[in-house]
Scaffold this motif. Structure first.
Motif, mmCIF file in Angstrom:
data_model
loop_
_atom_site.group_PDB
_atom_site.id
_atom_site.type_symbol
_atom_site.label_atom_id
_atom_site.label_comp_id
_atom_site.label_asym_id
_atom_site.label_seq_id
_atom_site.Cartn_x
_atom_site.Cartn_y
_atom_site.Cartn_z
ATOM 1 N N SER A 101 0.836 -1.261 0.048
ATOM 2 C CA SER A 101 0.010 -0.132 0.007
ATOM 3 C C SER A 101 0.782 1.315 -0.216
ATOM 4 N N ARG B 168 2.264 1.763 -3.548
ATOM 5 C CA ARG B 168 1.311 2.164 -4.530
ATOM 6 C C ARG B 168 1.059 3.608 -4.393
ATOM 7 N N SER B 169 1.136 4.127 -2.843
ATOM 8 C CA SER B 169 0.980 5.486 -2.575
ATOM 9 C C SER B 169 2.020 6.211 -3.059
ATOM 10 N N SER C 151 2.074 6.878 -6.885
ATOM 11 C CA SER C 151 1.011 7.864 -7.297
ATOM 12 C C SER C 151 1.569 9.354 -7.201
ATOM 13 N N ASN D 49 -4.405 5.112 -11.865
ATOM 14 C CA ASN D 49 -4.907 4.518 -10.633
ATOM 15 C C ASN D 49 -3.670 3.346 -10.290
ATOM 16 N N THR D 50 -3.072 3.517 -9.092
ATOM 17 C CA THR D 50 -2.147 2.331 -8.869
ATOM 18 C C THR D 50 -2.762 1.420 -7.739
ATOM 19 N N SER D 51 -3.824 1.493 -7.303
ATOM 20 C CA SER D 51 -4.434 0.786 -6.323
ATOM 21 C C SER D 51 -4.537 -0.731 -6.332
ATOM 22 N N ASP D 52 -4.343 -1.041 -7.691
ATOM 23 C CA ASP D 52 -4.412 -2.552 -8.035
ATOM 24 C C ASP D 52 -3.027 -3.050 -8.725
ATOM 25 N N ASP E 120 0.743 -4.596 -8.742
ATOM 26 C CA ASP E 120 1.477 -5.292 -8.036
ATOM 27 C C ASP E 120 3.086 -4.676 -7.941
#
Length: 349
Positions: free
Chosen positions: A134, A137-138, A141, A147-150, A152
């Motif tokens: 997490s 991903r943050s 960004s 969108n980077t939330s999904d 790997d």
């Protein structure tokens, strides 16, 4: 009498040292850290202040065609208004007695962003490799709008590589190019256009019309620098023959036509040029289909066919960072010497 030097002072035509000094400061120190906000922040706030007025003007259109036209006109007027204010402010500072050189160096230095891009890229890479997913991903960004939330870790590395290569032109070569030709005033007119493109230039229902002027203006002003970037990466590639141990990229130069054939397939007229060069020299693929704001944008794969199936590693990204540093130095010296040669020819003729 109004002359070019009055309108666009401190360009390479009347000051040979400003651009290379700004480049050195940017690479060594990144953005200047001073008590007042960065000039880009002021431009962004001005655009935020103008947005409601632009939307009000656009929404008064009776039909969709009229709203599209009014939205594009409103975006163009906002861009012109902010650019004129920026030019007047920077130009006024550059004509102040005694302190003009200080302001010239400040505006030239703060207009380049390669040092900041490299430092942020290293920080993001560290978080991808050492933090939980997490946090990785943050951190990614920070540099990308998708969108980077999904994603790997494998895709986060590739996304970081894409954005680092793609931003070579916007962060360095385009502002440096306009700094040489038009001085800090022209540089900050370019930065105004680029900032508007970053804030408003999205192909979404919200920004499609208002961001049209900024997006097309950025495409136009970065058109030549994006193509010069290929020459900068070629010079960096040739450096490897001088000291192979210091230049770790292992890819081969495919030729100018191959770079151009891949770059012109990208949806953006400019982003593919540095990306194609970096992907070949690093031996890893870039671009490919990407998701922005919930929509898949078809993009071609860039790079050598032999890289199919090869994933970006931390080592590859470190190599990319070194390549970007040397391409920045190569491109900066190339553009500066070319401009000085043109100045000498014009002076003697």
């Amino acid at each position: 009498m109004v002359t070019f030097a009055n309108l666009m002072p401190w360009s390479v035509w009347d000051c040979y040292w400003l651009a290379p000094m700004a480049l050195v400061l940017d690479l060594l120190l990144g953005d200047p850290r001073l008590p007042w906000p960065h000039p880009v922040c002021a431009i962004g706030r001005a655009l935020d202040w103008l947005e409601p007025f632009c939307r009000m003007f656009m929404q008064n259109g009776e039909t969709e065609d009229r709203r599209r036209l009014r939205g594009r006109v409103a975006g163009l007027l906002a861009l012109v208004l902010v650019a004129i204010c920026v030019w007047l402010f920077v130009g006024s500072c550059l004509h102040l007695p005694f302190v003009a050189p200080v302001f010239a160096l400040y505006f030239a230095w703060s207009g380049l962003a390669m040092g900041c891009l490299l430092r942020t890229g290293r920080e993001v890479l560290w978080r991808i490799e050492n933090c939980d997913i997490s946090a990785a991903r943050s951190a990614t960004s920070w540099l990308v709008s998708r969108n980077t939330s999904d994603l790997d870790r494998v895709m986060l590395r590739k996304t970081l590589a894409d954005t680092m290569a793609e931003n070579y032109t916007d962060a360095f070569l385009a502002p440096y190019f306009w700094l040489l030709l038009t001085g800090p005033c022209g540089l900050w007119i370019y930065k105004t256009v680029s900032t508007m493109d970053s804030q408003w230039g999205y192909r979404t229902p919200k920004w499609l019309h208002l961001g049209f002027a900024g997006a097309r203006g950025d495409d136009f002003l970065a058109f030549i620098p994006a193509r010069i970037s290929v020459a900068a990466f070629y010079l960096a590639f040739r450096l490897k023959k001088l000291a192979p141990a210091r230049f770790p990229w292992t890819g081969n130069w495919p030729g100018w036509r191959k770079i151009a054939s891949q770059a012109t397939l990208m949806p953006s007229p400019n982003s593919g040029w540095p990306m194609a060069a970096c992907s070949w020299l690093c031996g890893c693929r870039m671009a490919g289909p990407s998701v922005y704001f919930g929509q898949t944008v078809p993009k071609p794969w860039l790079g050598p066919p032999s890289s199919i199936g090869r994933m970006w590693t931390a080592s590859d990204l470190q190599t990319l960072g070194i390549l970007l540093v040397w391409a920045t130095l190569s491109g900066g010296i190339l553009c500066w010497l070319t401009a000085l040669a043109i100045r000498a020819i014009l002076f003697w003729t």
